[in-house]
Design an enzyme around this catalytic site. Structure first.
Site, PDB file in Angstrom:
ATOM      1  N   LYS A  85      36.426  54.535  38.531  1.00  0.00           N
ATOM      2  CA  LYS A  85      36.833  54.870  37.160  1.00  0.00           C
ATOM      3  C   LYS A  85      36.619  56.338  36.811  1.00  0.00           C
ATOM      4  CE  LYS A  85      37.921  50.853  34.879  1.00  0.00           C
ATOM      5  NZ  LYS A  85      37.232  49.793  35.546  1.00  0.00           N
ATOM      6  N   SER A 112      32.458  48.415  27.559  1.00  0.00           N
ATOM      7  CA  SER A 112      31.018  48.308  27.791  1.00  0.00           C
ATOM      8  C   SER A 112      30.752  48.475  29.273  1.00  0.00           C
ATOM      9  CB  SER A 112      30.497  46.954  27.307  1.00  0.00           C
ATOM     10  OG  SER A 112      31.237  45.930  27.925  1.00  0.00           O
ATOM     11  N   GLU A 161      42.870  39.084  41.761  1.00  0.00           N
ATOM     12  CA  GLU A 161      42.261  38.770  40.460  1.00  0.00           C
ATOM     13  C   GLU A 161      41.295  37.612  40.583  1.00  0.00           C
ATOM     14  OE1 GLU A 161      45.284  39.187  36.792  1.00  0.00           O
ATOM     15  OE2 GLU A 161      45.766  37.642  38.229  1.00  0.00           O
ATOM     16  N   GLY A 179      41.031  34.421  35.542  1.00  0.00           N
ATOM     17  CA  GLY A 179      41.761  35.417  34.746  1.00  0.00           C
ATOM     18  C   GLY A 179      43.027  35.849  35.450  1.00  0.00           C
ATOM     19  N   ASP A 228      46.066  36.346  34.587  1.00  0.00           N
ATOM     20  CA  ASP A 228      47.182  36.823  33.754  1.00  0.00           C
ATOM     21  C   ASP A 228      48.105  37.760  34.537  1.00  0.00           C
ATOM     22  OD1 ASP A 228      44.739  38.618  33.398  1.00  0.00           O
ATOM     23  OD2 ASP A 228      46.343  39.906  32.650  1.00  0.00           O
ATOM     24  N   SER A 272      35.798  48.573  44.768  1.00  0.00           N
ATOM     25  CA  SER A 272      36.012  49.382  43.559  1.00  0.00           C
ATOM     26  C   SER A 272      34.745  49.850  42.860  1.00  0.00           C
ATOM     27  CB  SER A 272      36.890  48.602  42.576  1.00  0.00           C
ATOM     28  OG  SER A 272      36.284  47.361  42.266  1.00  0.00           O
TER      29      SER A 272
HETATM   30  C1  LIG Z   1      37.659  48.598  35.865  1.00  0.00           C
HETATM   31  C2  LIG Z   1      37.310  48.021  37.163  1.00  0.00           C
HETATM   32  C3  LIG Z   1      38.237  47.242  37.881  1.00  0.00           C
HETATM   33  C4  LIG Z   1      39.606  46.920  37.355  1.00  0.00           C
HETATM   34  O1  LIG Z   1      40.401  48.075  37.277  1.00  0.00           O
HETATM   35  P1  LIG Z   1      41.753  48.110  36.449  1.00  0.00           P
HETATM   36  O2  LIG Z   1      42.257  49.504  36.585  1.00  0.00           O
HETATM   37  O3  LIG Z   1      41.436  47.729  35.033  1.00  0.00           O
HETATM   38  O4  LIG Z   1      42.655  47.102  37.064  1.00  0.00           O
HETATM   39  C5  LIG Z   1      37.846  46.777  39.118  1.00  0.00           C
HETATM   40  N1  LIG Z   1      36.625  47.012  39.636  1.00  0.00           N
HETATM   41  C6  LIG Z   1      35.715  47.752  38.974  1.00  0.00           C
HETATM   42  C7  LIG Z   1      34.393  47.982  39.611  1.00  0.00           C
HETATM   43  C8  LIG Z   1      36.024  48.286  37.721  1.00  0.00           C
HETATM   44  O5  LIG Z   1      35.121  49.014  37.065  1.00  0.00           O
END
Ligand SMILES: *Cc1c(COP(=O)(O)O)cnc(C)c1O
Length: 322
Positions: A55, A80, A206, A210, A212, A306
């Site tokens: 992010k 959050s 996903e 969830g 969607d 991620s």
């Molecule tokens: C925000 C986040 C996601 C999802 O990312 P999107 O861009 O909203 O699809 C996945 N893994 C982590 C660790 C995140 O912080």
């Protein structure tokens, strides 16, 4: 309504903005994972990114692209989770004031981390206040610029740089698995894949509760669901965005789902075999490959891990479970 979707050129520009600011995170392999799946897996470790998740890429790119006047006014967001910390850190590095609107029941550790990065936290009552109304008021009163967590061209372009780095390291791949919340990471990754590895199938993953994104993808229009219940707290979005859906429907091959218990098994695998701390949401993409949800035998497969921002108490329970 016509939308201008970000393109791979925007990802390239974002990579220029992020150069020397983001970590070029490692791409790891595991002989055990390869033996389990019969595939060659390449893990892009964004759990080792600054503030612990990809992010930071989108947040920094979005704030860096503001005009001088917008920067003076400051930025605001509601989250959050990891986006809050990413905005707080990116804003501090760029000398911009950041206000983060958080629900009253946000974990104390997340609030402390956001404040630790220099963000001003404004608390709202999840059951009484409307956070969007609150954000709009802050914008109108102070001119602050709203940076949403996924449906923003500069955020998408910034997130796309993680997959860009992965392809630069591995060359072309057969599959790329990416977790899916609101779709910022998936859509940015798909932009990179379409140019750097055009035959690669990009798969969104996903939590089953969830789904969607899967329903939207298969049905051809954005489906909105009530806030899902899953341990994948970074993917509890209720709907894709206009921009992210626009890219996903064009460039993503499929969206699959996995269950919470499978995510925990993957977290244990990462801890034990690869010495990686991965949060539940961060394990989504790998879980689809390890199960495996699709036939990947003999294929070269990219996986984006991620994030690694675990709640230590929940994580301890996950590691102890079996
Ligand atoms: C925000 C986040 C996601 C999802 O990312 P999107 O861009 O909203 O699809 C996945 N893994 C982590 C660790 C995140 O912080």
């Amino acid at each position: 309504m016509s939308l201008t979707l970000p393109t791979y050129d925007d990802v390239v520009r974002a990579a220029g903005v992020l150069k020397g600011v983001v970590h070029r995170t490692p791409v790891m392999t595991s002989a055990t994972a390869d033996a389990l799946t019969g595939a060659s897996l390449f893990f892009k470790c964004e759990n080792l990114q600054r503030m612990g998740a990809f992010k930071f890429r989108g947040a920094y790119n979005a704030i860096a692209n503001l005009s001088a006047e917008e920067r003076r006014a400051g930025v605001v967001t509601f989250s959050s989770g990891n986006h809050a910390q990413a905005i707080a850190l990116a804003a501090r590095l760029l000398d911009v004031k950041a206000t983060i609107i958080m629900p009253h029941d946000a974990p104390a550790a997340k609030r402390a981390a956001t404040e630790g990065y220099g963000g001003t936290v404004v608390i709202y009552d999840r059951y009484k206040d409307d956070r969007e109304v609150l954000a709009t008021r802050l914008r109108e009163e102070s001119g602050m610029v709203l940076i949403p967590p996924f449906d923003h061209a500069d955020v998408i372009a910034g997130q796309g740089t993680a997959a860009m780095e992965l392809f630069q390291e591995t060359g072309e791949l057969d599959y790329l698995f990416v977790c899916l919340g609101g779709g910022g990471l998936l859509s940015g990754s798909a932009l990179s894949a379409a140019t750097l590895s055009p035959r690669c199938q990009v798969i969104g993953v996903e939590p089953e509760a969830g789904n969607d994104g899967q329903r939207s993808f298969r049905g051809g229009e954005i489906v909105r669901i009530p806030t899902p219940v899953s341990i994948a707290d970074g993917a509890l979005t209720t709907n894709l965005g206009q921009l992210t859906f626009g890219i996903i429907r064009e460039k993503v091959s499929d969206i699959v789902t996995v269950q919470d218990a499978q995510l925990e098994a993957t977290q244990r695998f990462f801890a034990q075999r690869m010495k990686l701390v991965v949060e539940p949401t961060g394990a989504l993409a790998a879980t689809a490959a390890l199960q495996p949800v699709l036939p990947i035998k003999g294929k070269r497969v990219g996986i984006v891990i991620s994030g690694g921002n675990v709640d230590l108490i929940a994580y301890g329970k996950t590691l102890a479970g079996n």
